[in-house]
Design a protein around this motif. Structure first.
Motif, PDB file in Angstrom:
ATOM      1  N   HIS A 161       0.851  -1.194   0.000  1.00 29.04           N
ATOM      2  CA  HIS A 161       0.000   0.000   0.000  1.00 29.04           C
ATOM      3  C   HIS A 161       0.888   1.246   0.000  1.00 29.04           C
ATOM      4  O   HIS A 161       2.024   1.207   0.478  1.00 29.04           O
ATOM      5  CB  HIS A 161      -0.907   0.043   1.229  1.00 29.04           C
ATOM      6  CG  HIS A 161      -1.730  -1.184   1.449  1.00 29.04           C
ATOM      7  ND1 HIS A 161      -2.681  -1.622   0.557  1.00 29.04           N
ATOM      8  CD2 HIS A 161      -1.746  -2.084   2.486  1.00 29.04           C
ATOM      9  CE1 HIS A 161      -3.250  -2.724   1.012  1.00 29.04           C
ATOM     10  NE2 HIS A 161      -2.694  -3.027   2.182  1.00 29.04           N
ATOM     11  N   LEU A 285      -5.922  -0.650   5.778  1.00 28.45           N
ATOM     12  CA  LEU A 285      -4.479  -0.729   5.560  1.00 28.45           C
ATOM     13  C   LEU A 285      -3.826  -1.777   6.460  1.00 28.45           C
ATOM     14  O   LEU A 285      -2.813  -2.374   6.094  1.00 28.45           O
ATOM     15  CB  LEU A 285      -3.836   0.643   5.806  1.00 28.45           C
ATOM     16  CG  LEU A 285      -4.102   1.723   4.756  1.00 28.45           C
ATOM     17  CD1 LEU A 285      -3.676   3.083   5.280  1.00 28.45           C
ATOM     18  CD2 LEU A 285      -3.374   1.409   3.457  1.00 28.45           C
ATOM     19  N   VAL A 318       3.067  -0.499   4.412  1.00 25.41           N
ATOM     20  CA  VAL A 318       2.601   0.774   3.857  1.00 25.41           C
ATOM     21  C   VAL A 318       3.802   1.679   3.646  1.00 25.41           C
ATOM     22  O   VAL A 318       4.523   1.987   4.596  1.00 25.41           O
ATOM     23  CB  VAL A 318       1.584   1.460   4.793  1.00 25.41           C
ATOM     24  CG1 VAL A 318       1.120   2.781   4.186  1.00 25.41           C
ATOM     25  CG2 VAL A 318       0.395   0.544   5.043  1.00 25.41           C
TER      26      VAL A 318
END
Length: 532
Positions: A161, A285, A318
């Protein structure tokens, strides 16, 4: 007439109502066509269209005879959308492919439009003037170290992500539009290539929504919220609303994951909805089993909100990046693309003249922001011999002056305000005054940055208080409001939503309106105003 007579006589002989018999006959015909067509041959195109149409009739949950027929056909054909997925896997994949292709084509069409649509500027395709910007890693508590400068594609190869931060007008929307366009075109080309073709498989299937649009639907289940937000954004670029069922997002497409691009979560301005959006995004997430990947863009968020968004980022991989401003070389490339796109050749390179004037005005640092560079280019094209503004605030003000003057002179504006004048008398003609138009835009700007109130409702509110005396709303009232929004020069419709061409214009106008309420508070050299 002959068929109608046969149906009537048959229904009488069989003692079956005509409508029931007609449904059975049509059902049988469609089943035979689809069954034969799915094997190939001349009936294949008709079979594909019939299967597609019956699918969406069933999804609409129609009532009456048509609804019963659609339900019966759906069950008989065992369409995957009915929940009775007994079609062979190849055929189910075929219909998923048809709907995904429709969404990809819609995004390719939408993504080549300029995100700013600045008033008076030439409108070359975005892909012909786009200059790619780099990303640089950000070291935030709880985030994964992101490394050196890279492209968006390279960052996606490093992380599951992404969160991309950029200042107002720095090109976040343009970057996401071009990324989605490239991925969608790659998917369409690859998916239509013959088996064993030389092209590599598409790596991601993109879907772009805006933060403001997603916040408006965030109370719904996640996949439906994404579908509704994307539908608002794509609008008439989609062929059929039913081409895009939320079930489409349940799983990867033939093994290729979805990339959900959420652009501008900072523009979700209502505190409650923005808080819920950040909470939902944090949870998504952190979900290692999420069937799709996320790319989120935003202006710099308050530290508390950023910490919530990036909490546990290392667990879910992330990457947090900043979108870099234009370098000197990128600015030159951008200016040259704009000033030579569709332009007639001349002895003097207009890009050289523009950059020379920008340096003389001390604007080089300001023009590292793409939106501000484009505003300066518009002013330069209108008056190549004139001097460019020196400060960011002055650049906004000069551009707004140009827009307002051009708006009230435009025949379309005069036509729609004449309609208004017929209803409200002389007060309708007040909108021929640039100052009055600016007052309307300031009201709309305040609405956009402080609430999710539709700009059509805010326009109605302003007209009621400033021009329209009659209580009754004529049939053409909505068209008049939309005409005012369309022709104001700073507002566009995106999908089904009206908004300013860029959020920074709304902020600038709202700040000016607020400053005007406080005597002595307005100073064009104020650094805060120049940074807005």
């Amino acid at each position: 007439p002959g068929v109608s007579g046969v149906v009537k006589s048959s229904s009488k002989a069989l003692e079956v109502p005509v409508t029931v018999l007609a449904e059975k006959l049509v059902s049988h015909m469609v089943q035979e066509i689809v069954a034969e067509g799915l094997r190939g041959g001349p009936l294949a195109p008709l079979a594909e269209q019939l299967n597609h149409d019956v699918t969406h009739l069933h999804l609409q949950q129609l009532e009456g005879a048509v609804g019963r027929l659609a339900a019966e056909l759906g069950a008989a054909l065992a369409l995957p959308e009915t929940g009775r997925a007994v079609l062979p896997l190849r055929e189910r994949d075929h219909w998923v492919h048809v709907d995904v292709a429709a969404v990809m084509r819609a995004q390719v069409r939408a993504a080549d439009e300029l995100p700013y649509r600045l008033f008076g500027v030439r409108r070359p395709p975005l892909s012909s003037v786009y200059v790619r910007q780099s990303l640089s890693g950000v070291a935030l508590q709880g985030s994964v170290p992101t490394g050196a400068r890279c492209s968006a594609e390279e960052a996606l190869a490093r992380h599951r992500h992404l969160i991309v931060i950029g200042d107002p007008g720095q090109g976040k929307s343009t970057m996401t539009l071009q990324l989605v366009r490239r991925l969608a075109r790659d998917w369409l080309v690859t998916s239509s290539s013959p088996v064993g073709g030389h092209r590599d498989p598409a790596e991601l299937v993109p879907l772009r929504v805006t933060g403001r649009g997603l916040a408006a639907t965030i109370g719904h289940p996640w996949l439906r919220a994404l579908r509704d937000a994307a539908g608002m954004e794509l609008g008439s670029h989609l062929d059929l609303e039913t081409d895009f069922a939320s079930d489409l997002l349940k799983r990867p497409v033939a093994g290729t994951p979805w990339l959900i691009v959420i652009d501008g979560i900072d523009e979700a301005v209502e505190p409650g909805r923005r808080d819920e959006l950040i909470t939902v995004l944090y949870a998504r997430l952190a979900d290692t089993g999420l069937p799709h990947r996320l790319l989120v863009t935003s202006r710099p968020l308050p530290p508390a909100e950023m910490a919530r968004l990036c909490r546990n980022a290392e667990v879910s991989d992330v990457g947090v990046y900043e979108l870099e401003a234009f370098t000197g070389a990128a600015l030159q490339d951008f200016v040259r693309r704009w000033l030579t796109a569709d332009a007639h050749p001349s002895e003097v390179d207009p890009a050289v003249r523009f950059l020379t004037e920008a340096r003389a005005a001390g604007l080089t640092a300001v023009l590292s922001t793409p939106l501000l560079a484009l505003m300066a280019i518009v002013l330069f094209e209108q008056d190549p011999q004139g001097a460019l503004p020196r400060f960011q605030y002055d650049l906004y003000e000069h551009y707004l002056d140009y827009v307002l003057a051009a708006t009230v002179r435009h025949p379309d504006w005069q036509a729609v305000t004449a309609q208004l004048a017929e209803l409200s008398g002389d007060s309708g003609r007040a909108l021929h005054d640039p100052a009055m138009v600016e007052a309307l835009l300031q009201h709309l700007a305040t609405a956009q940055i402080s609430s999710d109130k539709p700009l059509t409702a805010a326009t109605d509110e302003w007209l009621t208080g400033n021009t329209l005396q009659a209580r009754r709303r004529p049939l053409e009232w909505q068209a008049i409001i939309e005409g005012l929004l369309t022709r104001s020069g700073l507002i566009v419709v995106r999908g089904s939503r009206w908004e300013f061409i860029h959020h920074s214009f709304a902020e600038h106008l709202a700040a000016a309106a607020e400053a005007a309420k406080i005597p002595g508070s307005f100073d064009p050299s104020d650094q805060a105003l120049n940074d807005c």
